[in-house]
Design a protein around this motif. Structure first.
Motif, PDB file in Angstrom:
ATOM      1  N   ALA A   1      -5.446   7.648  11.280  1.00  0.00           N
ATOM      2  CA  ALA A   1      -5.672   7.671   9.835  1.00  0.00           C
ATOM      3  C   ALA A   1      -7.168   7.652   9.532  1.00  0.00           C
ATOM      4  CB  ALA A   1      -4.976   6.485   9.175  1.00  0.00           C
ATOM      5  N   PHE A   2      -7.938   6.899  10.313  1.00  0.00           N
ATOM      6  CA  PHE A   2      -9.389   6.841  10.103  1.00  0.00           C
ATOM      7  C   PHE A   2     -10.034   8.188  10.424  1.00  0.00           C
ATOM      8  CE2 PHE A   2     -13.745   5.740  11.548  1.00  0.00           C
ATOM      9  CZ  PHE A   2     -14.218   5.222  10.351  1.00  0.00           C
TER      10      PHE A   2
ATOM     11  N   VAL B   1       0.143   0.426  16.957  1.00  0.00           N
ATOM     12  CA  VAL B   1      -0.392   0.263  15.604  1.00  0.00           C
ATOM     13  C   VAL B   1      -1.857   0.691  15.560  1.00  0.00           C
ATOM     14  CG1 VAL B   1      -0.942  -1.429  13.817  1.00  0.00           C
ATOM     15  CG2 VAL B   1       1.222  -1.594  15.052  1.00  0.00           C
ATOM     16  N   GLU B   2      -2.615   0.351  16.590  1.00  0.00           N
ATOM     17  CA  GLU B   2      -4.027   0.706  16.632  1.00  0.00           C
ATOM     18  C   GLU B   2      -4.220   2.222  16.667  1.00  0.00           C
ATOM     19  OE1 GLU B   2      -7.917   0.040  16.247  1.00  0.00           O
ATOM     20  OE2 GLU B   2      -6.331  -1.472  16.154  1.00  0.00           O
TER      21      GLU B   2
ATOM     22  N   LEU C   1       3.452   5.967   5.153  1.00  0.00           N
ATOM     23  CA  LEU C   1       2.280   6.620   5.719  1.00  0.00           C
ATOM     24  C   LEU C   1       2.504   8.114   5.909  1.00  0.00           C
ATOM     25  CD1 LEU C   1       0.969   4.060   8.380  1.00  0.00           C
ATOM     26  CD2 LEU C   1       0.414   4.274   5.956  1.00  0.00           C
TER      27      LEU C   1
ATOM     28  N   TRP D   1      -5.401   5.068   5.429  1.00  0.00           N
ATOM     29  CA  TRP D   1      -6.050   4.205   6.427  1.00  0.00           C
ATOM     30  C   TRP D   1      -5.867   2.731   6.079  1.00  0.00           C
ATOM     31  CZ3 TRP D   1     -11.500   2.115   6.095  1.00  0.00           C
ATOM     32  CH2 TRP D   1     -11.863   1.468   7.286  1.00  0.00           C
ATOM     33  N   GLU D   2      -6.050   2.393   4.807  1.00  0.00           N
ATOM     34  CA  GLU D   2      -5.870   1.003   4.393  1.00  0.00           C
ATOM     35  C   GLU D   2      -4.406   0.573   4.524  1.00  0.00           C
ATOM     36  OE1 GLU D   2      -7.991  -1.302   3.610  1.00  0.00           O
ATOM     37  OE2 GLU D   2      -9.821  -0.112   3.598  1.00  0.00           O
ATOM     38  N   ARG D   3      -3.484   1.456   4.169  1.00  0.00           N
ATOM     39  CA  ARG D   3      -2.056   1.117   4.274  1.00  0.00           C
ATOM     40  C   ARG D   3      -1.632   0.949   5.729  1.00  0.00           C
ATOM     41  NH1 ARG D   3       1.140  -0.498   3.098  1.00  0.00           N
ATOM     42  NH2 ARG D   3       2.957   0.719   2.473  1.00  0.00           N
ATOM     43  N   ALA D   4      -2.325   1.622   6.645  1.00  0.00           N
ATOM     44  CA  ALA D   4      -1.996   1.474   8.062  1.00  0.00           C
ATOM     45  C   ALA D   4      -2.297   0.072   8.566  1.00  0.00           C
ATOM     46  CB  ALA D   4      -2.772   2.503   8.891  1.00  0.00           C
ATOM     47  N   LYS D   5      -3.129  -0.678   7.822  1.00  0.00           N
ATOM     48  CA  LYS D   5      -3.456  -2.051   8.196  1.00  0.00           C
ATOM     49  C   LYS D   5      -2.583  -3.071   7.468  1.00  0.00           C
ATOM     50  CE  LYS D   5      -7.819  -1.100   7.175  1.00  0.00           C
ATOM     51  NZ  LYS D   5      -9.272  -1.269   6.954  1.00  0.00           N
TER      52      LYS D   5
ATOM     53  N   ARG E   1      -3.781   3.567  13.191  1.00  0.00           N
ATOM     54  CA  ARG E   1      -4.952   3.279  12.359  1.00  0.00           C
ATOM     55  C   ARG E   1      -6.119   4.203  12.701  1.00  0.00           C
ATOM     56  NH1 ARG E   1      -4.686  -3.349  12.875  1.00  0.00           N
ATOM     57  NH2 ARG E   1      -2.815  -3.643  11.581  1.00  0.00           N
ATOM     58  N   ARG E   2      -6.326   4.432  14.003  1.00  0.00           N
ATOM     59  CA  ARG E   2      -7.420   5.318  14.403  1.00  0.00           C
ATOM     60  C   ARG E   2      -7.170   6.740  13.930  1.00  0.00           C
ATOM     61  NH1 ARG E   2      -8.191   3.212  20.669  1.00  0.00           N
ATOM     62  NH2 ARG E   2      -9.288   1.251  20.156  1.00  0.00           N
TER      63      ARG E   2
END
Length: 324
Positions: free
Chosen positions: A23-24, A16-17, A104, A153-157, A20-21
């Motif tokens: 997407a960021f 998951v991390e 995503l 990025w927000e949806r990945a969280k 997120r990275r």
């Protein structure tokens, strides 16, 4: 039928991390491309490459005779490929995650098509001799890319369940109004630029670049009025969120937005009274992207999304694969 991405998913299952990275990284590159596009304009390199998609009628790359302007414009074009690579990494990471995040991957593909469409718009700006209206559309499309990249990025969280509001509907509407006003602020800013001091290319030895025929000082005043309105709405949200004890993330984000917006307003003020020097304008363009991103984050903090329940047959299949 197996696809290359499904075959890759069999061998690579990012955490998951990692998603997120990735997407960021796509979000960061979407802001970088706004900054480098501004650098092209502010160094008068907008026509550094005289045509599109080639740099000249005979060459794909700039020639020595084109000088530094050709290098700057061509470098900005090449950064599009870096941006596409970041988007591809984010999209593949979402696809290859142990539980395929279809929401995503759709956002990843949306970013890709936004980049492709903006590349065409960028080409049209060159072919039309930096028409200020087309340049404004080019900037608006870049801000649209920032929007979608930030949403990914927000949806990945978050999970993929139905969103649940954490505050009352009037506060949600107020935050959405704030985003709309700041969006209008950015839009008017592109018109100010189109009538302003930096056309994007030198007129030496050629035809001057066309500018939007609207009184510059009046446009700046309209832009300033929208700044004051935006600040007022953000301050109202700061107090409203504190009064209803909104989620801590929402309160932190709206305070961050206020700081960034005030800094951007100060930059704009200095820029106006110093006759818009290139460095100040470049910082102001970067600030516009940061203000836009910060504003978009506020409504997203007013909701929560849990994971969708895993169907029984899918859970069984997953355990079988893990056991194998």
């Amino acid at each position: 039928m197996r696809t290359p991405s499904s075959l890759l998913a069999d061998r690579w299952q990012p955490s998951v991390e990692t998603v997120r990275r990735a997407a960021f990284a796509a979000l960061v590159m979407s802001v970088v491309i706004v900054l480098t596009g501004g650098a092209v304009r502010l160094t008068a390199s907008g026509l550094g490459c005289t045509t599109w998609p080639r740099c000249t009628g005979e060459s794909l790359t700039p020639t020595p005779q084109m000088g530094i302007h050709g290098v700057i414009e061509f470098t900005n074009r090449m950064l599009t490929y870096v941006l596409c690579a970041a988007i591809a990494w984010a999209t593949l990471a979402a696809r290859c995650h142990q539980r395929w995040r279809r929401s995503l991957t759709r956002l990843g593909w949306a970013q890709f098509w936004l980049v492709m469409s903006n590349a065409v718009i960028g080409g049209i700006t060159v072919l039309t001799g930096l028409n200020p209206y087309v340049v404004a559309v080019h900037m608006v499309a870049a801000m649209g890319l920032v929007w979608v990249a930030l949403l990914m990025w927000e949806r990945a969280k978050e999970g993929d369940g139905a969103p649940e509001q954490l505050v009352s509907q009037p506060l949600v509407r107020l935050s959405q109004l704030m985003v709309a006003v700041i969006g209008l602020l950015v839009l008017v800013g592109t018109v100010v630029t189109g009538a302003g001091h930096h056309p994007g290319s030198s007129s030496d030895g050629g035809k001057p670049v066309y500018r939007i025929p609207i009184d510059y000082d009046r446009l700046v005043q309209t832009h300033a009025d929208l700044v004051f309105l935006s600040i007022g709405l953000v301050v109202a949200l700061v107090f409203a969120f504190a009064a209803v004890k909104a989620p801590a993330a929402a309160r932190a984000r709206v305070r961050e937005l206020l700081v960034v917006l005030l800094a951007q307003g100060l930059l704009g003020l200095v820029q106006y009274f110093t006759d818009a020097p290139e460095v100040m304008v470049g910082l102001h363009m970067l600030g516009a992207a940061l203000v836009w991103a910060a504003a978009l984050r506020v409504p997203l903090a007013l909701r929560t999304r849990a994971d969708e329940p895993v169907p029984a047959d899918a859970e069984t299949a997953s355990r079988t694969l893990q056991a194998a």
